[in-house]
Write a protein that holds these residues in place. Structure first.
Motif, PDB file in Angstrom:
ATOM      1  N   ALA A  48      12.782 -29.189 -31.255  1.00  0.00           N
ATOM      2  CA  ALA A  48      12.827 -27.819 -30.743  1.00  0.00           C
ATOM      3  C   ALA A  48      13.623 -27.820 -29.444  1.00  0.00           C
ATOM      4  O   ALA A  48      13.236 -28.459 -28.475  1.00  0.00           O
ATOM      5  N   VAL A  49      14.739 -27.138 -29.467  1.00  0.00           N
ATOM      6  CA  VAL A  49      15.597 -27.037 -28.291  1.00  0.00           C
ATOM      7  C   VAL A  49      15.889 -25.561 -28.078  1.00  0.00           C
ATOM      8  O   VAL A  49      16.267 -24.874 -29.025  1.00  0.00           O
ATOM      9  N   PRO A  50      15.711 -25.051 -26.864  1.00  0.00           N
ATOM     10  CA  PRO A  50      16.071 -23.656 -26.620  1.00  0.00           C
ATOM     11  C   PRO A  50      17.520 -23.393 -27.035  1.00  0.00           C
ATOM     12  O   PRO A  50      18.408 -24.235 -26.806  1.00  0.00           O
ATOM     13  N   THR A  51      17.762 -22.269 -27.645  1.00  0.00           N
ATOM     14  CA  THR A  51      19.079 -21.946 -28.194  1.00  0.00           C
ATOM     15  C   THR A  51      20.180 -22.091 -27.156  1.00  0.00           C
ATOM     16  O   THR A  51      21.211 -22.710 -27.422  1.00  0.00           O
ATOM     17  N   ARG A  52      19.973 -21.549 -25.981  1.00  0.00           N
ATOM     18  CA  ARG A  52      21.006 -21.619 -24.937  1.00  0.00           C
ATOM     19  C   ARG A  52      21.329 -23.064 -24.570  1.00  0.00           C
ATOM     20  O   ARG A  52      22.495 -23.436 -24.441  1.00  0.00           O
ATOM     21  N   ASP A  53      20.305 -23.908 -24.433  1.00  0.00           N
ATOM     22  CA  ASP A  53      20.531 -25.322 -24.110  1.00  0.00           C
ATOM     23  C   ASP A  53      21.329 -26.013 -25.213  1.00  0.00           C
ATOM     24  O   ASP A  53      22.237 -26.797 -24.942  1.00  0.00           O
TER      25      ASP A  53
END
Length: 77
Positions: free
Chosen positions: A52-57
């Protein structure tokens, strides 16, 4: 009419396409006769399951500073 769309939910271009389709259907006199089926498509299948990685990152890692301009354009829609 049937439309089948394969899309990745984190892809900014997929989102732009979705919004453009919605706009076009809003102007189409037979929009009520259009059946849309959404299919999941993973643009980066090498991502380990459960990651799970934030979209922006993710976008910044993948596209560098260009990601800021991309997300800005998507937000304008």
């Amino acid at each position: 009419m049937k439309i089948e769309i394969w899309s990745d939910v984190v892809c900014p271009w997929c989102y732009i396409g979705k919004r453009r389709l919605e706009h076009a259907l809003g102007q189409f006199e037979h929009a009520g006769e259009v059946e849309i089926t959404w299919r999941s498509f993973q643009l980066n299948p090498d991502t380990p399951p459960g990651t799970a990685v934030p979209t922006r990152d993710y976008l910044i890692r993948r596209f560098g500073q260009q990601a800021t301009a991309m997300t800005g354009r998507v937000a304008e829609l």
